[in-house]
Scaffold this motif. Structure first.
Motif, short mmCIF file in Angstrom:
data_model
loop_
_atom_site.label_atom_id
_atom_site.label_comp_id
_atom_site.label_asym_id
_atom_site.label_seq_id
_atom_site.Cartn_x
_atom_site.Cartn_y
_atom_site.Cartn_z
N HIS A 77 -7.81 -0.09 5.62
CA HIS A 77 -6.60 -0.72 6.12
C HIS A 77 -5.63 -0.94 4.97
N VAL A 78 -4.39 -0.53 5.17
CA VAL A 78 -3.37 -0.62 4.13
C VAL A 78 -2.35 -1.69 4.50
N HIS A 79 -2.20 -2.69 3.65
CA HIS A 79 -1.20 -3.73 3.84
C HIS A 79 -0.02 -3.43 2.92
N CYS A 80 1.19 -3.55 3.46
CA CYS A 80 2.35 -3.24 2.61
C CYS A 80 3.56 -4.06 3.03
N SER A 81 4.34 -4.43 2.04
CA SER A 81 5.63 -5.07 2.25
C SER A 81 6.63 -4.39 1.31
N LEU A 82 7.89 -4.68 1.50
CA LEU A 82 8.94 -4.07 0.67
C LEU A 82 9.77 -5.16 0.01
N LEU A 83 10.00 -5.02 -1.28
CA LEU A 83 10.82 -5.97 -2.02
C LEU A 83 12.15 -5.33 -2.40
N ASP A 84 13.22 -6.13 -2.36
CA ASP A 84 14.51 -5.63 -2.83
C ASP A 84 14.58 -5.75 -4.35
#
Length: 295
Positions: free
Chosen positions: A104-111
């Motif tokens: 399972h891959v958890h990901c978020s995006l940062l500016d």
């Protein structure tokens, strides 16, 4: 085999503290080796399968390092197991009647200022999050070969085992292919649950990031989230549920051409077709037992 008691494992013991204690020396060595290699290994728990354990890897801000960590972690676990006369496997479905192994891959995006662009302060998350989810759903069937690369991979997609077999998403829904975990909105993120532990981490991370980017750039709209058990939702589109179907879907996809280099696509298709042909030529013991004298 339990290292301390010497008794054979014979039942599932999800979240069992006793099972962790039976393997504590093995787990301690895994953590020690991970520390030496700067692999951010976090909590361990006994999972739903017999002799199955989960160790989470902490978030890092570099997808390439995340994939490196996953590859090195597998090597550490196998090496430590072998040294203790145990066998560790990351097969997607090593036992037909037991739970499979997921990745399972958890990901978020940062500016550029370090802010999580999936977080708008709400439980639902931002428009960008839903665009990213829509992109993952749009590309999911086409990319299934990357998430499930081997003939054994497709044994994991069994309804009722918490392994997703359809194109779906939901909030805190562990039967969905894409789950949005709850908790503090500052940690709002996507959990992609399709891949098996046998998948290539570099290709999985690439496919997840490419799918998210596809949805964000094209401002795709996600369907309504599923709050029920997804296996019961007959209208949901199913993933390719066998190896050859996934190969054909990957090969015929228009979306794949826009996500990956042509050389990579051609090479992967050629390798997987060759591999599938080799497996198709093997006659199994079960076929002999079933057909050899009775047909």
């Amino acid at each position: 085999m339990r290292p301390k008691s010497g008794l054979r494992l014979n039942k599932t013991s999800i979240l069992s503290i006793n099972d962790l204690l039976q393997f504590d020396e093995f787990l301690d060595e895994v953590y020690a080796q991970c520390k030496k290699l700067d692999i951010p290994a976090d909590a361990a728990l006994a999972e739903n399968g017999c002799g199955q354990f989960e160790i989470n890897l902490l978030h890092v801000d570099d997808p390439l390092k995340a994939a490196d960590d996953a590859i090195l972690f597998k090597q550490v676990v196998k090496a430590v197991a072998a040294r203790r006369k145990l066998t560790a496997t990351f097969m997607a479905k090593p036992f037909g009647l037991q739970s499979g192994n997921g990745f399972h891959v958890h990901c978020s995006l940062l500016d550029k200022d370090g802010n999580n662009v999936f977080d708008d302060g709400s439980d639902e998350g931002s428009d960008i999050l839903r665009h990213a989810v829509a992109g993952l759903l749009k590309t999911m069937s086409d990319c299934t070969l990357l998430f499930a690369p081997h003939v054994n991979s497709y044994r994991r997609f069994t309804p009722g085992t918490l392994a997703p077999n359809n194109v779906s998403w939901g909030y805190e829904n562990r039967t969905a292919a894409v789950r949005i975990p709850g908790g503090d909105s500052k940690a709002r993120r996507i959990e992609h649950r399709v891949s098996g532990a046998d998948a290539n981490p570099y290709l999985v991370c690439s496919a997840v990031l490419a799918g998210m980017l596809y949805g964000i750039e094209n401002k795709l709209e996600a369907p309504e989230p599923i709050n029920s058990i997804t296996y019961d939702e007959a209208e949901l589109k199913t993933l390719p549920l066998d190896w050859l179907s996934a190969i054909r879907k990957f090969e015929s996809s228009d979306v794949i051409d826009s996500l990956f280099p042509s050389e990579m696509i051609e090479l992967l298709i050629a390798v997987k077709k060759q591999e599938a042909k080799r497996f198709a030529q093997q006659v199994t013991n079960l076929e002999y037992l079933t057909y050899l004298q009775d047909v």
